[in-house]
Write a protein that holds these residues in place. Structure first.
Motif, PDB file in Angstrom:
ATOM      1  N   GLU A 151       9.859   7.667  13.134  1.00 14.13           N
ATOM      2  CA  GLU A 151       9.005   6.549  12.704  1.00 14.13           C
ATOM      3  C   GLU A 151       9.778   5.241  12.815  1.00 14.13           C
ATOM      4  O   GLU A 151      11.003   5.238  12.731  1.00 14.13           O
ATOM      5  CB  GLU A 151       8.594   6.733  11.237  1.00 14.13           C
ATOM      6  CG  GLU A 151       7.620   7.865  11.014  1.00 14.13           C
ATOM      7  CD  GLU A 151       7.297   8.072   9.540  1.00 14.13           C
ATOM      8  OE1 GLU A 151       7.902   7.406   8.677  1.00 14.13           O
ATOM      9  OE2 GLU A 151       6.445   8.927   9.257  1.00 14.13           O
ATOM     10  N   SER A 152       9.056   4.142  12.974  1.00 16.45           N
ATOM     11  CA  SER A 152       9.731   2.844  12.990  1.00 16.45           C
ATOM     12  C   SER A 152       8.820   1.736  12.483  1.00 16.45           C
ATOM     13  O   SER A 152       7.600   1.822  12.606  1.00 16.45           O
ATOM     14  CB  SER A 152      10.168   2.495  14.414  1.00 16.45           C
ATOM     15  OG  SER A 152      10.791   1.228  14.402  1.00 16.45           O
ATOM     16  N   THR A 153       9.442   0.697  11.947  1.00 15.74           N
ATOM     17  CA  THR A 153       8.683  -0.525  11.657  1.00 15.74           C
ATOM     18  C   THR A 153       8.682  -1.368  12.942  1.00 15.74           C
ATOM     19  O   THR A 153       9.537  -1.167  13.807  1.00 15.74           O
ATOM     20  CB  THR A 153       9.371  -1.366  10.559  1.00 15.74           C
ATOM     21  OG1 THR A 153      10.667  -1.691  11.030  1.00 15.74           O
ATOM     22  CG2 THR A 153       9.460  -0.632   9.253  1.00 15.74           C
ATOM     23  N   MET A 196      -4.862   5.451   1.860  1.00 15.62           N
ATOM     24  CA  MET A 196      -4.691   6.453   0.800  1.00 15.62           C
ATOM     25  C   MET A 196      -4.284   5.732  -0.471  1.00 15.62           C
ATOM     26  O   MET A 196      -3.413   4.874  -0.444  1.00 15.62           O
ATOM     27  CB  MET A 196      -3.590   7.434   1.179  1.00 15.62           C
ATOM     28  CG  MET A 196      -3.936   8.204   2.424  1.00 15.62           C
ATOM     29  SD  MET A 196      -2.544   9.125   3.043  1.00 15.62           S
ATOM     30  CE  MET A 196      -3.012   9.346   4.747  1.00 15.62           C
ATOM     31  N   GLY A 245      10.286   7.908   7.092  1.00 15.28           N
ATOM     32  CA  GLY A 245      10.885   7.023   6.091  1.00 15.28           C
ATOM     33  C   GLY A 245       9.861   6.476   5.136  1.00 15.28           C
ATOM     34  O   GLY A 245       8.765   7.024   5.028  1.00 15.28           O
ATOM     35  N   GLY A 246      10.230   5.373   4.575  1.00 15.88           N
ATOM     36  CA  GLY A 246      11.297   4.438   4.910  1.00 15.88           C
ATOM     37  C   GLY A 246      11.342   3.970   6.379  1.00 15.88           C
ATOM     38  O   GLY A 246      10.356   4.009   7.095  1.00 15.88           O
ATOM     39  N   GLY A 291       4.613   1.687  12.843  1.00 16.70           N
ATOM     40  CA  GLY A 291       3.630   1.287  11.827  1.00 16.70           C
ATOM     41  C   GLY A 291       3.112  -0.104  12.117  1.00 16.70           C
ATOM     42  O   GLY A 291       3.804  -1.099  11.917  1.00 16.70           O
ATOM     43  N   ARG A 343       3.116  -7.829   5.089  1.00 15.88           N
ATOM     44  CA  ARG A 343       3.816  -7.470   6.326  1.00 15.88           C
ATOM     45  C   ARG A 343       3.909  -8.636   7.319  1.00 15.88           C
ATOM     46  O   ARG A 343       4.677  -8.553   8.261  1.00 15.88           O
ATOM     47  CB  ARG A 343       3.137  -6.250   6.988  1.00 15.88           C
ATOM     48  CG  ARG A 343       3.404  -4.950   6.228  1.00 15.88           C
ATOM     49  CD  ARG A 343       2.755  -3.771   6.864  1.00 15.88           C
ATOM     50  NE  ARG A 343       3.332  -3.325   8.099  1.00 15.88           N
ATOM     51  CZ  ARG A 343       4.190  -2.294   8.223  1.00 15.88           C
ATOM     52  NH1 ARG A 343       4.569  -1.621   7.161  1.00 15.88           N
ATOM     53  NH2 ARG A 343       4.648  -1.945   9.390  1.00 15.88           N
ATOM     54  N   PRO A 362      -6.781   6.863   7.076  1.00 20.71           N
ATOM     55  CA  PRO A 362      -7.642   6.206   6.084  1.00 20.71           C
ATOM     56  C   PRO A 362      -6.730   5.694   4.975  1.00 20.71           C
ATOM     57  O   PRO A 362      -5.719   6.337   4.675  1.00 20.71           O
ATOM     58  CB  PRO A 362      -8.519   7.352   5.568  1.00 20.71           C
ATOM     59  CG  PRO A 362      -7.699   8.586   5.781  1.00 20.71           C
ATOM     60  CD  PRO A 362      -6.824   8.335   6.987  1.00 20.71           C
ATOM     61  N   ASP A 414       0.469   3.397  14.652  1.00 14.06           N
ATOM     62  CA  ASP A 414      -0.253   3.746  13.419  1.00 14.06           C
ATOM     63  C   ASP A 414      -1.133   2.584  12.977  1.00 14.06           C
ATOM     64  O   ASP A 414      -0.638   1.464  12.809  1.00 14.06           O
ATOM     65  CB  ASP A 414       0.712   3.960  12.246  1.00 14.06           C
ATOM     66  CG  ASP A 414       1.627   5.150  12.410  1.00 14.06           C
ATOM     67  OD1 ASP A 414       1.363   5.987  13.289  1.00 14.06           O
ATOM     68  OD2 ASP A 414       2.603   5.241  11.631  1.00 14.06           O
ATOM     69  N   GLN A 466      -0.436  -0.866  11.330  1.00 10.47           N
ATOM     70  CA  GLN A 466      -1.417  -0.902  10.225  1.00 10.47           C
ATOM     71  C   GLN A 466      -2.651  -1.717  10.595  1.00 10.47           C
ATOM     72  O   GLN A 466      -3.766  -1.248  10.486  1.00 10.47           O
ATOM     73  CB  GLN A 466      -0.828  -1.380   8.888  1.00 10.47           C
ATOM     74  CG  GLN A 466       0.626  -0.982   8.580  1.00 10.47           C
ATOM     75  CD  GLN A 466       0.997   0.461   8.821  1.00 10.47           C
ATOM     76  OE1 GLN A 466       0.163   1.256   9.173  1.00 10.47           O
ATOM     77  NE2 GLN A 466       2.268   0.815   8.670  1.00 10.47           N
ATOM     78  N   PHE A 472       0.807  -1.223   0.000  1.00  8.44           N
ATOM     79  CA  PHE A 472       0.000   0.000   0.000  1.00  8.44           C
ATOM     80  C   PHE A 472       0.843   1.277   0.000  1.00  8.44           C
ATOM     81  O   PHE A 472       0.321   2.370  -0.134  1.00  8.44           O
ATOM     82  CB  PHE A 472      -0.896   0.021   1.266  1.00  8.44           C
ATOM     83  CG  PHE A 472      -0.086  -0.061   2.531  1.00  8.44           C
ATOM     84  CD1 PHE A 472       0.408   1.091   3.116  1.00  8.44           C
ATOM     85  CD2 PHE A 472       0.210  -1.282   3.115  1.00  8.44           C
ATOM     86  CE1 PHE A 472       1.184   1.031   4.268  1.00  8.44           C
ATOM     87  CE2 PHE A 472       0.988  -1.360   4.257  1.00  8.44           C
ATOM     88  CZ  PHE A 472       1.475  -0.190   4.832  1.00  8.44           C
TER      89      PHE A 472
END
Ligand SMILES: C[S@@+](CC[C@H](N)C(=O)[O-])C[C@H]1O[C@@H](n2cnc3c(N)ncnc32)[C@H](O)[C@@H]1O
Ligand code: SF4
Length: 422
Positions: free
Chosen positions: A129-131, A228, A100-101, A153, A167, A226, A194, A155, A59
């Protein structure tokens, strides 16, 4: 009848935002280096972009490259040089947002870079930000005093959807995500999770389950984006209306608001246990900002400045010049600028009419007379004690408009990326 009016209002808002984005984002590539014209007495917001990911999610249209250790190390070096050049130019910053990234993809380089930024500028707050795969408590302890807010993130916590968006294998099942997150609550002062809503296979039940889990994890902040996508671009009016007729977006938004009713609103899609101004949308609280790094945008004096997308070009430009700008937008028309600022304020919760007028030297009631009239008729806003507030439908409308704004930016990114590939 109410549903039809709402649908038509959403339809018109999307169209207005798309038209505005297309005409405003009239980009010119530059051949000669340029310098920002900026006010040295002002403190701008600083954004740094780290464009590397181990894997790509289906996404996501953010600017990114497949991670390679040596390339990433070279990139961080160029980024630190960019910070030094910004200092030489006379900039100062109080807030840093690292996006990021995957910013934490090389923690050693990130630490060096944040330390340098803090040494050069009066930075008081750092958000990153981070995964979910880079949130080991032992690693995060190394960022003590360097990162104030970490947005992760997630999701969704639905295993089937995690597989659909590529993911599950990379970041783990719902169970693994929950364990990883619960291990780091309290390690960084503010943890923000997030979520994305309105995935095509998502049901109300699935969304409620996501929200239930996220509340149980008890982070300081929650952001609910939402989904995108550019599906409305080049979409016929009939197809667009069909999509809207079957859309659950407003219904989902109402579920989110109901489930998160005990949280304060940072803005229409971001929630806090305590009211705080460190939220995801750096453009909302800081409408003027400098973006450093490949593919980063800056917004100064009513214009957008775009940095090189290609990593070699980014490094070369920054070693030869004071910045890595490759393109600029036309100056935004004054009325469009005011409409955009009005949207940002409304999205942020309210518009204080007198302050807004002072800030932009306008009369809001005069310049946006038609817009305000229509929004009132459509039951999207109301005025109380000198402030304009969005109704629940109005809040949803700002979410839709912001979604379209970000989708417009994504289209611009896609166009710019194409220019480096061709
Ligand atoms: C740029 S991403 C970086 C986060 C980090 N790389 C990760 O994936 O965990 C920041 C957030 O933007 C949101 N995002 C990215 N693409 C999106 C899309 N197409 N629609 C809605 N939200 C999106 C996601 O919630 C994501 O966590
Ligand atoms: S969502 Fe995050 S990890 Fe996935 S591709 Fe985008 S930036 Fe990379």
């Amino acid at each position: 009848m109410k549903k039809i009016v709402e649908m038509m209002t959403v339809f018109s808002s999307v169209k207005i935002m798309q038209k505005s984005m297309t005409s405003s984002l009239d980009i010119t590539y530059i051949n000669e280096p340029i310098k920002y014209k900026f006010d040295k007495s002002k403190s701008y917001f600083l954004y740094m972009h780290i464009p590397f990911c181990d894997e790509f999610c289906t996404f996501c249209t953010f600017h990114k490259f497949k991670y390679k250790q040596s390339t990433c190390k070279e990139y961080f070096k160029a980024l630190r040089l960019e910070l030094l050049k910004a200092k030489e130019e006379g900039f100062n910053f109080h807030t840093l947002y690292i996006g990021g990234g995957t910013p934490l993809i090389d923690e050693v380089e990130l630490i060096k870079t944040i330390e340098l930024a803090k040494k050069l500028f009066d930075i008081k707050k750092v958000s990153c930000e981070s995964t979910p795969s880079h949130i080991d408590p032992k690693v995060l302890k190394n960022f003590d005093g360097l990162i104030d807010r970490l947005s992760i993130g997630v999701q969704t916590f639905d295993d089937k959807t995690l597989k659909e968006i590529s993911r599950y294998d990379k970041y783990g099942s719902s169970q693994v995500l929950q364990e990883r997150i619960s291990n780091i609550i309290g390690v960084v002062p503010v943890i923000s999770l997030d979520l994305i809503f309105n995935f095509s296979t998502q049901s109300s039940q699935m969304l409620k389950k996501d929200l239930e889990i996220v509340k149980k994890l008890n982070p300081e902040q929650i952001t609910t984006y939402p989904l995108m996508s550019s599906r409305f671009v080049n979409c016929s009016t009939l197809d667009h209306l069909k999509i809207l007729k079957n859309s659950n977006e407003f219904h989902f938004y109402n579920i989110i608001r109901e489930e998160l009713k005990d949280y304060s609103l940072n803005n229409a899609w971001s929630f806090s246990k305590d009211k705080t101004n460190l939220c995801d949308e750096y453009t909302v609280n800081n409408s003027e900002y400098i973006g450093l790094g490949s593919g980063a945008f800056s917004h100064i004096n009513n214009q957008l400045f775009i940095n090189a997308y290609d990593l070699t070009q980014h490094a070369n430009l920054i070693s030869e010049n004071s910045n890595a700008i490759i393109a600029v937008s036309a100056e935004f028309e004054f009325k469009k600028h005011i409409q955009y600022q009005f949207l940002l304020h409304l999205f942020g919760g309210s518009v204080h009419i007198e302050r807004f007028n002072e800030l932009f030297s306008v009369s809001l009631q005069r310049i946006l007379k038609v817009e305000l009239f229509m929004l009132k008729i459509l039951n999207a806003i109301y005025v109380k004690d000198g402030k304009i507030y969005p109704t629940r439908f109005g809040e949803f409308l700002t979410v839709v408009m912001m979604r379209e704004f970000y989708s417009g930016m994504d289209n611009l990114r896609a166009m710019l990326r194409k220019s480096i590939v061709e």
